[in-house]
Motif scaffolding. Structure first.
Motif, mmCIF file in Angstrom:
data_model
loop_
_atom_site.group_PDB
_atom_site.id
_atom_site.type_symbol
_atom_site.label_atom_id
_atom_site.label_comp_id
_atom_site.label_asym_id
_atom_site.label_seq_id
_atom_site.Cartn_x
_atom_site.Cartn_y
_atom_site.Cartn_z
ATOM 1 N N UNK A 157 -8.097 -1.017 23.220
ATOM 2 C CA UNK A 157 -6.978 -0.991 22.287
ATOM 3 C C UNK A 157 -7.415 -1.218 20.838
ATOM 4 N N UNK A 158 -8.715 -1.336 20.594
ATOM 5 C CA UNK A 158 -9.200 -1.646 19.245
ATOM 6 C C UNK A 158 -8.869 -0.526 18.260
ATOM 7 N N UNK A 159 -9.011 0.716 18.668
ATOM 8 C CA UNK A 159 -8.728 1.828 17.763
ATOM 9 C C UNK A 159 -7.270 1.816 17.327
ATOM 10 N N UNK A 160 -6.377 1.461 18.235
ATOM 11 C CA UNK A 160 -4.968 1.387 17.889
ATOM 12 C C UNK A 160 -4.728 0.325 16.825
ATOM 13 N N UNK A 161 -5.402 -0.811 16.963
ATOM 14 C CA UNK A 161 -5.235 -1.880 15.974
ATOM 15 C C UNK A 161 -5.825 -1.489 14.627
ATOM 16 N N UNK A 162 -6.985 -0.839 14.643
ATOM 17 C CA UNK A 162 -7.594 -0.411 13.384
ATOM 18 C C UNK A 162 -6.680 0.578 12.668
ATOM 19 N N UNK A 163 -6.135 1.530 13.403
ATOM 20 C CA UNK A 163 -5.218 2.501 12.799
ATOM 21 C C UNK A 163 -3.972 1.820 12.256
ATOM 22 N N UNK A 164 -3.449 0.854 13.010
ATOM 23 C CA UNK A 164 -2.261 0.138 12.553
ATOM 24 C C UNK A 164 -2.559 -0.664 11.288
ATOM 25 N N UNK A 165 -3.756 -1.259 11.214
ATOM 26 C CA UNK A 165 -4.144 -1.995 10.009
ATOM 27 C C UNK A 165 -4.222 -1.052 8.812
ATOM 28 N N UNK A 166 -4.800 0.114 8.993
ATOM 29 C CA UNK A 166 -4.893 1.072 7.895
ATOM 30 C C UNK A 166 -3.505 1.486 7.415
ATOM 31 N N UNK A 178 5.097 0.104 -7.298
ATOM 32 C CA UNK A 178 6.339 -0.151 -8.017
ATOM 33 C C UNK A 178 6.103 -1.258 -9.041
ATOM 34 N N UNK A 179 6.488 -1.065 -10.321
ATOM 35 C CA UNK A 179 6.285 -2.118 -11.323
ATOM 36 C C UNK A 179 6.959 -3.440 -10.965
ATOM 37 N N UNK A 180 8.041 -3.371 -10.187
ATOM 38 C CA UNK A 180 8.737 -4.593 -9.762
ATOM 39 C C UNK A 180 8.994 -4.525 -8.259
ATOM 40 N N UNK A 181 7.958 -4.679 -7.460
ATOM 41 C CA UNK A 181 8.146 -4.548 -6.004
ATOM 42 C C UNK A 181 9.005 -5.674 -5.449
ATOM 43 N N UNK A 182 9.745 -5.346 -4.412
ATOM 44 C CA UNK A 182 10.597 -6.332 -3.749
ATOM 45 C C UNK A 182 9.703 -7.353 -3.046
ATOM 46 N N UNK A 183 9.773 -8.629 -3.433
ATOM 47 C CA UNK A 183 8.878 -9.633 -2.825
ATOM 48 C C UNK A 183 9.114 -9.821 -1.337
ATOM 49 N N UNK A 184 10.339 -9.595 -0.874
ATOM 50 C CA UNK A 184 10.619 -9.740 0.563
ATOM 51 C C UNK A 184 9.913 -8.648 1.367
ATOM 52 N N UNK A 185 9.928 -7.415 0.844
ATOM 53 C CA UNK A 185 9.223 -6.334 1.517
ATOM 54 C C UNK A 185 7.714 -6.580 1.499
ATOM 55 N N UNK A 186 7.212 -7.079 0.374
ATOM 56 C CA UNK A 186 5.790 -7.395 0.302
ATOM 57 C C UNK A 186 5.405 -8.490 1.282
ATOM 58 N N UNK A 187 6.240 -9.521 1.376
ATOM 59 C CA UNK A 187 5.967 -10.594 2.330
ATOM 60 C C UNK A 187 5.883 -10.045 3.754
ATOM 61 N N UNK A 188 6.828 -9.150 4.085
ATOM 62 C CA UNK A 188 6.843 -8.585 5.440
ATOM 63 C C UNK A 188 5.592 -7.735 5.686
ATOM 64 N N UNK A 189 5.215 -6.916 4.688
ATOM 65 C CA UNK A 189 4.026 -6.062 4.843
ATOM 66 C C UNK A 189 2.770 -6.907 4.989
ATOM 67 N N UNK A 190 2.672 -7.973 4.204
ATOM 68 C CA UNK A 190 1.484 -8.818 4.256
ATOM 69 C C UNK A 190 1.434 -9.665 5.518
ATOM 70 N N UNK A 191 2.595 -10.012 6.051
ATOM 71 C CA UNK A 191 2.630 -10.735 7.324
ATOM 72 C C UNK A 191 2.019 -9.860 8.423
ATOM 73 N N UNK A 192 2.463 -8.598 8.498
ATOM 74 C CA UNK A 192 1.935 -7.686 9.514
ATOM 75 C C UNK A 192 0.451 -7.402 9.269
ATOM 76 N N UNK A 193 0.086 -7.170 8.009
ATOM 77 C CA UNK A 193 -1.302 -6.872 7.672
ATOM 78 C C UNK A 193 -2.233 -7.987 8.114
ATOM 79 N N UNK A 195 -1.824 -10.273 10.507
ATOM 80 C CA UNK A 195 -1.950 -10.336 11.969
ATOM 81 C C UNK A 195 -2.926 -9.284 12.478
ATOM 82 N N UNK A 196 -2.783 -8.053 11.984
ATOM 83 C CA UNK A 196 -3.656 -6.973 12.423
ATOM 84 C C UNK A 196 -5.093 -7.188 11.957
ATOM 85 N N UNK A 197 -5.243 -7.649 10.728
ATOM 86 C CA UNK A 197 -6.583 -7.857 10.169
ATOM 87 C C UNK A 197 -7.365 -8.875 10.979
#
Length: 379
Positions: A157-166, A178-193, A195-197
């Motif tokens: 399953x490693x390839x699946x995780x690597x692809x998901x991380x990318x 975005x010059x003013x990115x939504x911090x909540x969306x960024x928090x969610x993206x970084x939370x997932x990133x 875990x995968x990393x």
């Protein structure tokens, strides 16, 4: 107890140069000889699609379809594998542009499975091909791909995780545009990133630690010993620290570096930048500083040790694919390679233009003569 799967029958349809081809195999050593361009490497590549990923050439689905064919292709193998007799099949059943999904399909005993990851219960594969010869001199991205292929052989399953991380990193980068990115969306993206990393880094660290130990135990011999290390802080910490602590640390780093990453247009910290450091142990030098011949011998060392590690970690001795390897070895190392391959107890498929290069194993191998659109068992 280790089992050693064996391909008994291989069939290709509209794959690369082959309109159709069938090979009946009875031995654990299989040799393909013939002139350049006859289709030897294409046969090995077809086998490599019986593993997760994009095969030994990292090709797209369209690229492996026969150039003047219908745009579909298929590879099937009858094997005596880790689960007994089975038939594995993969391919594309609809041509590009068709209304139906143009996607790779996988089947086991003619029943659909979700992906080629399921094949790993029956068969594992490792390979060494000429395109890997520049591994130590090329960019870090090539060594990461090589590293992830090593990991994939023991963690399907490693390839699946690597692809998901990318994908997760790309999503974060788009938000940062975005010059003013939504911090909540960024928090969610970084939370997932994060875990995968950490999952990717931990799998790499475990595999390299075990492989480095196996290389140390092998010591010196006909093929040089090697040292391995990972140039990445997360992999360095993954074996000693809890995953949740590493995830929190990486999330903080991502949050603190948003401005820097936004300016760069990419994420400047994480396992997507890790490098594999290889040392030519007999001289204590980096592999990139070794001679061309020493680098080739070092690659063989890595592949042999990796095949042994796969067998130890999974209980399944991998099928080994070697393309144009023996022609570049002197007679002594050639004999040593054949001896080492025999000691693996695995099925080994080898391809080369010169039949004389395989004279030392001719009596123990299935020898196939390959010509355009024809493959013949010579003995």
């Amino acid at each position: 107890m280790t089992v050693a799967p064996q391909i008994l029958r291989l069939s290709l349809t509209d794959f690369r140069s082959w309109r159709t081809a069938t090979l009946q195999v009875s031995r654990r050593l299989v040799v393909l000889t013939g002139p350049n361009g006859a289709g030897k490497t294409n046969i090995l590549e077809a086998i490599s699609f019986l593993a997760p990923g994009r095969g030994l050439r990292r090709a797209t689905l369209d690229a492996v379809a026969r150039e003047d064919g219908p745009g579909t292709w298929a590879v099937a193998a009858e094997i005596e594998g880790a689960q007994g007799l089975a038939t594995l099949g993969t391919g594309v059943a609809t041509p590009p542009g068709a209304e139906a999904s143009h996607a790779r399909k996988c089947r086991i005993d003619r029943e659909p499975v979700g992906s080629a990851t399921a094949f790993a219960e029956h068969l594992r594969l490792v390979w060494l091909v000429p395109t890997m010869d520049g591994l130590f001199l090329g960019p870090a991205s090539e060594r990461r791909r090589f590293l992830d292929r090593l990991v994939l052989a023991v963690h399907p399953d490693h390839a699946t995780r690597v692809s998901a991380l990318e994908r997760s990193l790309r999503a974060r980068n788009r938000l940062l545009e975005n010059p003013s990115p939504d911090p909540h969306w960024l928090d969610a993206a970084e939370h997932e990133t994060a875990e995968l990393a950490v999952a990717v880094a931990a799998a790499r660290a475990e595999t390299v630690q075990r492989l480095a130990a196996a290389l140390f135990e092998r010591g010196s011999g006909p093929f040089p010993s090697a040292g391995l290390a990972l140039d990445g802080w997360m992999e360095g910490a993954a074996l000693d620290r809890p995953a949740i602590a590493l995830e929190d640390q990486y999330r903080k780093a991502l949050r603190d570096n948003r401005g820097r990453d936004a300016a760069a247009g990419r994420t400047l910290d994480g396992p997507h930048l890790t490098d594999l450091a290889v040392t030519f142990a007999p001289k204590g030098i980096a592999a990139r500083d070794a001679s061309t011949g020493e680098q080739k011998a070092l690659l063989i060392t890595l592949v042999l040790a990796h095949a042994e590690l796969v067998a130890t970690m999974t209980g399944i001795a991998p099928v080994v694919l070697l393309d144009e390897v023996v022609a570049h070895l002197d007679p002594g190392r050639r004999d040593a390679l054949f001896e080492a391959l025999g000691a693996l107890g695995a099925q080994v498929w080898m391809a080369g233009a010169d039949p004389a290069a395989f004279a030392g194993i001719a009596a123990q191998a299935d020898l196939f003569e390959v010509a355009p659109q024809r493959v013949t068992l010579s003995r």
